[in-house]
Design a protein around this motif. Structure first.
Motif, short mmCIF file in Angstrom:
data_model
loop_
_atom_site.label_atom_id
_atom_site.label_comp_id
_atom_site.label_asym_id
_atom_site.label_seq_id
_atom_site.Cartn_x
_atom_site.Cartn_y
_atom_site.Cartn_z
N GLY A 120 17.48 70.24 -44.17
CA GLY A 120 17.27 71.81 -43.95
C GLY A 120 16.29 72.59 -44.10
N ASP A 121 16.56 73.42 -44.41
CA ASP A 121 14.79 74.28 -44.39
C ASP A 121 14.38 74.49 -45.19
OD1 ASP A 121 13.49 76.08 -43.75
OD2 ASP A 121 14.63 77.80 -43.54
N PRO A 125 13.80 75.20 -51.14
CA PRO A 125 13.52 74.07 -51.73
C PRO A 125 15.53 73.99 -52.39
CG PRO A 125 12.04 75.81 -52.72
CD PRO A 125 12.42 76.08 -51.28
N SER A 126 15.83 72.94 -52.65
CA SER A 126 16.88 72.55 -53.07
C SER A 126 17.00 73.09 -54.17
CB SER A 126 17.69 71.35 -52.88
OG SER A 126 16.27 69.96 -53.36
N GLY A 127 15.91 73.34 -55.26
CA GLY A 127 15.64 73.49 -56.61
C GLY A 127 16.15 71.89 -57.38
N ASN A 171 24.88 67.72 -43.81
CA ASN A 171 24.10 68.87 -44.17
C ASN A 171 22.75 69.47 -43.70
OD1 ASN A 171 24.78 69.31 -47.05
ND2 ASN A 171 25.43 67.07 -46.89
N ASN A 172 22.65 69.23 -42.39
CA ASN A 172 21.07 70.00 -41.77
C ASN A 172 21.18 71.42 -41.68
OD1 ASN A 172 20.78 67.06 -40.56
ND2 ASN A 172 21.81 67.43 -38.94
N TRP A 177 23.84 70.44 -52.25
CA TRP A 177 22.96 70.08 -52.24
C TRP A 177 23.51 69.04 -53.74
CZ3 TRP A 177 19.43 67.74 -50.27
CH2 TRP A 177 18.00 68.38 -49.37
N ASN A 178 25.25 69.40 -54.23
CA ASN A 178 26.06 68.72 -55.02
C ASN A 178 26.02 66.96 -55.09
OD1 ASN A 178 25.70 70.75 -56.50
ND2 ASN A 178 27.52 71.64 -55.86
#
Length: 207
Positions: A120-121, A125-127, A171-172, A177-178
């Motif tokens: 991803g970017d 951030p994913s968290g 998921n590019n 994230w789940n």
């Protein structure tokens, strides 16, 4: 006739008392057996704990071997907890998880999978925080430390490598994230012999 009746009555009473005595003994034995079984079960639990103690002994041996030892080539060192510390800023790089015996131990590091796996970017951030497990091995001569990085797909089990690559491919752009496949220690390919030379110990590590 009267004497015969008295004799029969005494005989019946004697038999009844004898049976009662046997029944009581049987109950007591059963009670004792239950008590012994309870003790044995506790003993078995102790045995299990002793099994755990064996792992604890492995941990202690690893910690005794590595405590405060420098990994000179990487400018890292082991602290007294077995964790790998950056000698420059004193930050923890890898956390000791457990020893597997045979001079091999499991470590892990933690981070955001956005940065760890370049998904991803990176500005978003994913968290979430994930653990990445890896292996550290000290060969018998004690002069090297070998490192098997669980994050690298080629050093993971085939199952986890497929799960991770599938997630990456799907998921590019907008990661869900789940569905991220969290890594566990079981996802390290422990049998993999493709170790990477990760630095050098002093020879005094082993011995």
């Amino acid at each position: 006739m009267k004497k015969l009746l008295i004799f029969i009555f005494i005989l019946i009473a004697a038999v009844s008392c004898n049976n009662a005595s046997k029944t009581g003994t049987s109950y007591n034995n059963s009670s004792n057996n239950n008590t012994e079984q309870g003790s044995n079960e506790e003993g078995n639990n102790s045995g299990t704990e002793q099994g755990g103690t064996s792992s604890t002994d492995n941990n202690k041996e690893w910690l005794d071997k590595t405590a405060n030892q420098k990994i000179s080539k990487m400018n890292y060192y082991f602290d007294s907890n077995g964790d790998i510390i950056n000698n420059g800023d004193r930050n923890k790089i890898y956390t000791f998880y457990k020893s597997l015996g045979n001079d091999t131990a499991i470590y892990y590091y933690e981070g955001d999978p956005t940065y760890l796996y370049d998904i991803g970017d990176t500005d978003s951030p994913s968290g979430i925080t994930v653990k990445v497990y890896c292996l550290v091995k000290i060969p018998a001569d004690g002069n090297n430390i070998y490192f098997l990085d669980g994050r690298q797909p080629q050093n993971c089990t085939t199952k986890y490598r497929v799960e991770l690559n599938t997630f990456r491919n799907e998921n590019n752009t907008d990661p869900n994230w789940n569905n991220f496949p969290y890594m566990t220690e079981n996802d390290i390919d422990i049998k993999d012999n493709r170790w990477t030379d990760w630095g050098y110990f002093g020879a005094n590590i082993v011995g």
